[in-house]
Motif scaffolding. Structure first.
Motif, PDB file in Angstrom:
ATOM      1  N   GLU A  28      -3.341  -4.028  22.588  1.00 36.70           N
ATOM      2  CA  GLU A  28      -2.069  -4.914  22.614  1.00 36.70           C
ATOM      3  C   GLU A  28      -1.060  -4.200  22.084  1.00 36.70           C
ATOM      4  OE1 GLU A  28      -1.494  -7.490  24.957  1.00 36.70           O
ATOM      5  OE2 GLU A  28      -3.550  -6.374  25.868  1.00 36.70           O
ATOM      6  N   GLN A  29      -0.992  -3.819  20.381  1.00 34.95           N
ATOM      7  CA  GLN A  29      -0.439  -4.100  19.786  1.00 34.95           C
ATOM      8  C   GLN A  29       0.280  -2.654  19.450  1.00 34.95           C
ATOM      9  OE1 GLN A  29      -3.047  -2.682  15.581  1.00 34.95           O
ATOM     10  NE2 GLN A  29      -1.924  -5.316  14.915  1.00 34.95           N
ATOM     11  N   ALA A  30      -0.397  -1.813  20.717  1.00 34.77           N
ATOM     12  CA  ALA A  30       0.603  -0.311  21.322  1.00 34.77           C
ATOM     13  C   ALA A  30       1.226  -0.504  21.650  1.00 34.77           C
ATOM     14  CB  ALA A  30      -0.096   0.648  21.232  1.00 34.77           C
ATOM     15  N   LYS A  31       1.147  -1.838  23.007  1.00 36.89           N
ATOM     16  CA  LYS A  31       1.841  -2.408  24.002  1.00 36.89           C
ATOM     17  C   LYS A  31       3.355  -3.050  23.500  1.00 36.89           C
ATOM     18  CE  LYS A  31      -1.393  -2.136  27.801  1.00 36.89           C
ATOM     19  NZ  LYS A  31      -2.416  -3.521  29.167  1.00 36.89           N
ATOM     20  N   ASP A  32       2.904  -3.311  22.614  1.00 41.66           N
ATOM     21  CA  ASP A  32       4.265  -4.351  21.853  1.00 41.66           C
ATOM     22  C   ASP A  32       5.078  -3.396  21.018  1.00 41.66           C
ATOM     23  OD1 ASP A  32       5.591  -7.226  20.997  1.00 41.66           O
ATOM     24  OD2 ASP A  32       4.587  -6.245  19.765  1.00 41.66           O
ATOM     25  N   PHE A  33       3.748  -2.624  20.592  1.00 42.16           N
ATOM     26  CA  PHE A  33       5.192  -1.364  20.127  1.00 42.16           C
ATOM     27  C   PHE A  33       6.049  -0.658  20.375  1.00 42.16           C
ATOM     28  CE2 PHE A  33       6.577   2.531  17.702  1.00 42.16           C
ATOM     29  CZ  PHE A  33       6.564   2.054  16.662  1.00 42.16           C
ATOM     30  N   LEU A  34       5.653  -0.442  22.074  1.00 41.08           N
ATOM     31  CA  LEU A  34       6.006   0.663  22.661  1.00 41.08           C
ATOM     32  C   LEU A  34       7.358  -0.037  23.071  1.00 41.08           C
ATOM     33  CD1 LEU A  34       5.981   3.608  24.091  1.00 41.08           C
ATOM     34  CD2 LEU A  34       4.608   2.357  25.990  1.00 41.08           C
ATOM     35  N   VAL A  35       7.027  -1.001  23.595  1.00 38.87           N
ATOM     36  CA  VAL A  35       8.452  -1.660  24.688  1.00 38.87           C
ATOM     37  C   VAL A  35      10.090  -2.074  23.655  1.00 38.87           C
ATOM     38  CG1 VAL A  35       9.256  -4.000  24.980  1.00 38.87           C
ATOM     39  CG2 VAL A  35       7.246  -3.440  25.883  1.00 38.87           C
ATOM     40  N   HIS A  40      14.763  -0.394  20.871  1.00 42.62           N
ATOM     41  CA  HIS A  40      15.353   0.612  20.595  1.00 42.62           C
ATOM     42  C   HIS A  40      16.324   1.780  20.696  1.00 42.62           C
ATOM     43  CE1 HIS A  40      16.934   1.717  15.830  1.00 42.62           C
ATOM     44  NE2 HIS A  40      16.196   2.925  16.111  1.00 42.62           N
ATOM     45  N   MET A  41      15.499   2.804  20.985  1.00 47.44           N
ATOM     46  CA  MET A  41      16.106   3.616  22.148  1.00 47.44           C
ATOM     47  C   MET A  41      17.343   3.603  22.807  1.00 47.44           C
ATOM     48  SD  MET A  41      12.400   5.965  23.209  1.00 47.44           S
ATOM     49  CE  MET A  41      13.444   6.519  24.525  1.00 47.44           C
ATOM     50  N   VAL A  42      17.017   2.558  23.716  1.00 49.69           N
ATOM     51  CA  VAL A  42      18.062   2.006  24.670  1.00 49.69           C
ATOM     52  C   VAL A  42      19.285   1.076  23.882  1.00 49.69           C
ATOM     53  CG1 VAL A  42      19.048  -0.046  26.185  1.00 49.69           C
ATOM     54  CG2 VAL A  42      16.780   1.005  26.308  1.00 49.69           C
ATOM     55  N   ILE A  43      19.249   0.886  22.577  1.00 51.51           N
ATOM     56  CA  ILE A  43      20.085   0.178  21.486  1.00 51.51           C
ATOM     57  C   ILE A  43      21.209   1.180  20.652  1.00 51.51           C
ATOM     58  CG2 ILE A  43      20.826  -1.156  19.498  1.00 51.51           C
ATOM     59  CD1 ILE A  43      18.391  -3.121  20.774  1.00 51.51           C
ATOM     60  N   SER A  44      20.497   2.573  20.743  1.00 53.56           N
ATOM     61  CA  SER A  44      20.746   2.998  20.370  1.00 53.56           C
ATOM     62  C   SER A  44      21.500   4.236  20.822  1.00 53.56           C
ATOM     63  CB  SER A  44      19.802   4.471  19.426  1.00 53.56           C
ATOM     64  OG  SER A  44      18.798   3.817  18.679  1.00 53.56           O
ATOM     65  N   GLU A  45      21.372   4.777  22.315  1.00 47.64           N
ATOM     66  CA  GLU A  45      22.244   5.444  23.193  1.00 47.64           C
ATOM     67  C   GLU A  45      23.663   5.020  23.497  1.00 47.64           C
ATOM     68  OE1 GLU A  45      22.083   6.422  27.693  1.00 47.64           O
ATOM     69  OE2 GLU A  45      19.877   6.109  26.735  1.00 47.64           O
ATOM     70  N   VAL A  46      22.958   3.570  23.757  1.00 45.55           N
ATOM     71  CA  VAL A  46      24.108   2.223  23.699  1.00 45.55           C
ATOM     72  C   VAL A  46      25.835   2.380  22.762  1.00 45.55           C
ATOM     73  CG1 VAL A  46      25.852   0.454  23.745  1.00 45.55           C
ATOM     74  CG2 VAL A  46      23.370   0.484  25.711  1.00 45.55           C
TER      75      VAL A  46
END
Length: 58
Positions: A28-35, A40-46
């Motif tokens: 569950e922690q890994a899933k939350d972290f992945l989301v 963050h990646m999408v925000i960086s790209e924008v």
């Protein structure tokens, strides 16, 4: 691109440290972290796109 991207020793260490942290996470922690990481990646790209558009006057 002209070839493979070379990472600095500090970057390699950071990746290894991250790998060890992820191994200790629950599923569950890994899933939350992945989301959150994807967000963050999408925000960086924008952000990069907006900066380039501003710099290039588009």
């Amino acid at each position: 691109m002209s070839g493979p991207i070379m990472l600095s020793p500090e970057q390699e260490f950071s990746i290894k440290s991250f790998e060890l942290q992820v191994k200790e996470m629950s599923l569950e922690q890994a899933k939350d972290f992945l989301v959150k990481l994807y967000q963050h990646m999408v925000i960086s790209e924008v952000t990069y796109r907006e900066l380039l558009q501003h710099e290039w006057g588009l």
